[in-house]
Motif scaffolding. Structure first.
Motif, PDB file in Angstrom:
ATOM      1  N   LEU A   1     -60.611 -31.539 -21.388  1.00  0.00           N
ATOM      2  CA  LEU A   1     -60.986 -30.662 -20.279  1.00  0.00           C
ATOM      3  C   LEU A   1     -60.128 -30.943 -19.048  1.00  0.00           C
ATOM      4  O   LEU A   1     -59.682 -30.018 -18.354  1.00  0.00           O
ATOM      5  CB  LEU A   1     -62.461 -30.852 -19.941  1.00  0.00           C
ATOM      6  N   ARG A   2     -59.884 -32.223 -18.791  1.00  0.00           N
ATOM      7  CA  ARG A   2     -59.055 -32.596 -17.646  1.00  0.00           C
ATOM      8  C   ARG A   2     -57.635 -32.034 -17.798  1.00  0.00           C
ATOM      9  O   ARG A   2     -57.030 -31.558 -16.819  1.00  0.00           O
ATOM     10  CB  ARG A   2     -59.010 -34.125 -17.531  1.00  0.00           C
ATOM     11  N   ALA A   3     -57.113 -32.056 -19.008  1.00  0.00           N
ATOM     12  CA  ALA A   3     -55.770 -31.517 -19.238  1.00  0.00           C
ATOM     13  C   ALA A   3     -55.714 -30.016 -18.976  1.00  0.00           C
ATOM     14  O   ALA A   3     -54.710 -29.496 -18.481  1.00  0.00           O
ATOM     15  CB  ALA A   3     -55.323 -31.826 -20.671  1.00  0.00           C
ATOM     16  N   GLU A   4     -56.791 -29.308 -19.316  1.00  0.00           N
ATOM     17  CA  GLU A   4     -56.848 -27.864 -19.091  1.00  0.00           C
ATOM     18  C   GLU A   4     -57.076 -27.522 -17.627  1.00  0.00           C
ATOM     19  O   GLU A   4     -56.583 -26.500 -17.133  1.00  0.00           O
ATOM     20  CB  GLU A   4     -57.972 -27.250 -19.938  1.00  0.00           C
TER      21      GLU A   4
ATOM     22  N   ALA B   1     -62.698 -24.319 -20.613  1.00  0.00           N
ATOM     23  CA  ALA B   1     -61.939 -24.234 -19.361  1.00  0.00           C
ATOM     24  C   ALA B   1     -61.768 -22.779 -18.926  1.00  0.00           C
ATOM     25  O   ALA B   1     -61.832 -22.473 -17.721  1.00  0.00           O
ATOM     26  CB  ALA B   1     -60.581 -24.906 -19.533  1.00  0.00           C
ATOM     27  N   ASN B   2     -61.567 -21.876 -19.871  1.00  0.00           N
ATOM     28  CA  ASN B   2     -61.434 -20.459 -19.512  1.00  0.00           C
ATOM     29  C   ASN B   2     -62.713 -19.934 -18.868  1.00  0.00           C
ATOM     30  O   ASN B   2     -62.666 -19.150 -17.912  1.00  0.00           O
ATOM     31  CB  ASN B   2     -61.090 -19.639 -20.754  1.00  0.00           C
TER      32      ASN B   2
ATOM     33  N   PRO C   1     -56.610 -29.675 -14.475  1.00  0.00           N
ATOM     34  CA  PRO C   1     -56.263 -30.942 -13.814  1.00  0.00           C
ATOM     35  C   PRO C   1     -56.740 -31.046 -12.375  1.00  0.00           C
ATOM     36  O   PRO C   1     -56.842 -32.157 -11.841  1.00  0.00           O
ATOM     37  CB  PRO C   1     -54.729 -30.963 -13.893  1.00  0.00           C
ATOM     38  N   ASP C   2     -57.029 -29.911 -11.745  1.00  0.00           N
ATOM     39  CA  ASP C   2     -57.450 -29.961 -10.347  1.00  0.00           C
ATOM     40  C   ASP C   2     -58.959 -30.042 -10.171  1.00  0.00           C
ATOM     41  O   ASP C   2     -59.466 -30.138  -9.037  1.00  0.00           O
ATOM     42  CB  ASP C   2     -56.926 -28.734  -9.597  1.00  0.00           C
TER      43      ASP C   2
ATOM     44  N   LEU D   1     -64.136 -21.902 -10.693  1.00  0.00           N
ATOM     45  CA  LEU D   1     -64.438 -23.314 -10.477  1.00  0.00           C
ATOM     46  C   LEU D   1     -63.201 -24.204 -10.437  1.00  0.00           C
ATOM     47  O   LEU D   1     -63.315 -25.430 -10.464  1.00  0.00           O
ATOM     48  CB  LEU D   1     -65.407 -23.802 -11.569  1.00  0.00           C
ATOM     49  N   GLN D   2     -62.010 -23.606 -10.342  1.00  0.00           N
ATOM     50  CA  GLN D   2     -60.812 -24.426 -10.199  1.00  0.00           C
ATOM     51  C   GLN D   2     -60.920 -25.243  -8.908  1.00  0.00           C
ATOM     52  O   GLN D   2     -61.276 -24.725  -7.852  1.00  0.00           O
ATOM     53  CB  GLN D   2     -59.548 -23.561 -10.151  1.00  0.00           C
TER      54      GLN D   2
END
Length: 386
Positions: free
Chosen positions: A138-141, A108-109, A143-144, A116-117
């Motif tokens: 990944l979704r938790a890190e 995610a980082n 969420p958008d 890519l947020q």
């Protein structure tokens, strides 16, 4: 300044970087059509296709190859395996994590640093090597992020082979046909499955070939065991025998199914004729512009006319290439809608089951050309009589 360590012997990608750059360009074009801002490739066969790294460390947790148009590819990999990823792939940047629980945060980082947020990111949701827990993490890190199923993106590109890839598959087929010939010549009363398989291994090794890890080799009563491997089970008079095996070259495989009878076996003989006819019908239907489902229907129509449709328990075939097969690759199955293109390669196993559950059948690995389909080898699919 520290000295740069030498290249690790017997590593490096199998192809020049230009080959991988061309594959990446095709992926970026497909991503643009699908309106994807990024693609995370996690299936091992797809990693090998796009980077040269076979994904062997990815049993631990995903090793995503992150592709973003206009950016150099980035691998996210476990620290333990980073040197292998660097040595065996064409990818220059590798971001590492240490433990399984760190995968999602580190990945995610990387995605955040790439801006890519809130963007559309393709994941290979229908392929091996990506667990639901990985996706949830990944979704938790992030969420958008809009996660999109990109299961078929890389397979559709990889299905169309270059001249270089076809050359490798033809070389693999030479090994496959040697294995089949050795199988046939080794059949005699009281020989065991294991003895025949060891004869195959010895012949292939002597010829400098490599066999795919997966294979089936069965005699007699053990023909009720799909995907069964060799045991100390002897061949007796009037038994049928079956093999499914493939050679490989730089992980590109070419496979064949072949059957034989020692003496006479009326059930196997009659069922095998239908398998041969169904295989011929499927190959005859395989041409540019038709759908994968139409090819499957051609094989099934043969069996339906004979009233033996229940003997066919599986699909007609599947995309062939790296690692023999990969979940999510093109599939010749009922109602499938992918369009056949010139240069695609398929393995087409027609394996039929009689009323007692004994299997028999044949197959071919073919390439689609402008006129139809061409076998990569010369081996006959006719039932062999030992």
């Amino acid at each position: 300044m520290a000295n740069t360590p030498p290249q690790i012997p017997f590593t490096a990608p199998p192809f020049a970087k230009a080959e991988y750059d061309g594959r990446h360009r095709k992926v970026f074009e497909a991503m643009e059509r699908e309106q994807l801002d990024a693609l995370l490739v996690t299936a091992h066969g797809h990693l090998y296709y796009l980077s040269g790294y076979p994904g062997t460390g990815g049993y631990f947790a995903p090793f995503p190859l992150i592709l973003v148009a206009g950016q150099a590819p980035i691998f996210v990999a476990r620290k333990f395996d980073v040197e292998a990823v660097r040595a065996e792939s064409c990818v220059g940047e590798v971001v590492e994590y240490a433990q399984e629980g760190e995968f999602a945060k580190v990945c995610a980082n990387v995605l955040r640093k790439l801006g890519l947020q809130g963007r559309r990111i393709g994941l290979e949701l229908g392929c091996w090597n990506l667990a639901p827990r990985d996706v949830f993490a990944l979704r938790a890190e992030l969420p958008d992020v809009n996660i999109v199923d990109a299961t078929h993106l890389v397979p559709t590109i990889a299905a169309v082979k270059s001249d270089l890839e076809i050359k490798l598959m033809r070389e693999a087929m030479v090994t496959t046909e040697l294995a089949v010939t050795t199988f046939q010549r080794s059949l005699r009363e009281n020989v065991t499955e294991e003895e025949v398989f060891q004869a195959i291994v010895a012949e292939v090794r002597e010829a400098g070939g490599v066999l795919a890890p997966a294979y089936s080799l069965l005699f007699g009563s053990r023909l009720r065991l799909p995907h069964g491997t060799a045991r100390k089970h002897p061949l007796t008079n009037n038994d049928a025998a079956f093999i499914e095996i493939g050679g490989t070259r730089h992980a590109y495989a070419a496979a064949l199914c072949r059957s034989a009878v020692l003496g006479r076996n009326s059930s196997a003989e009659s069922l095998h004729k239908f398998a041969e006819e169904a295989l011929g019908a499927a190959i005859g239907a395989l041409k540019p512009g038709v759908t994968t489902g139409e090819v499957d229907a051609a094989a099934r129509s043969v069996l339906a006319r004979a009233g033996r449709q229940d003997a066919f328990r599986h699909r007609t075939g599947y995309q062939m290439g790296i690692n023999w097969s990969e979940r999510g690759n093109l599939s010749l199955e009922p109602d499938a809608s992918q369009v056949i293109e010139t240069g695609m390669t398929f393995h087409m196993p027609i394996i039929l089951f009689d009323e007692q559950g004994y299997q028999i059948g044949c197959s071919d690995t073919v390439i689609v050309n402008e006129r139809g389909a061409e076998s990569l080898g010369k081996s006959s699919s006719v039932l062999y009589r030992a």
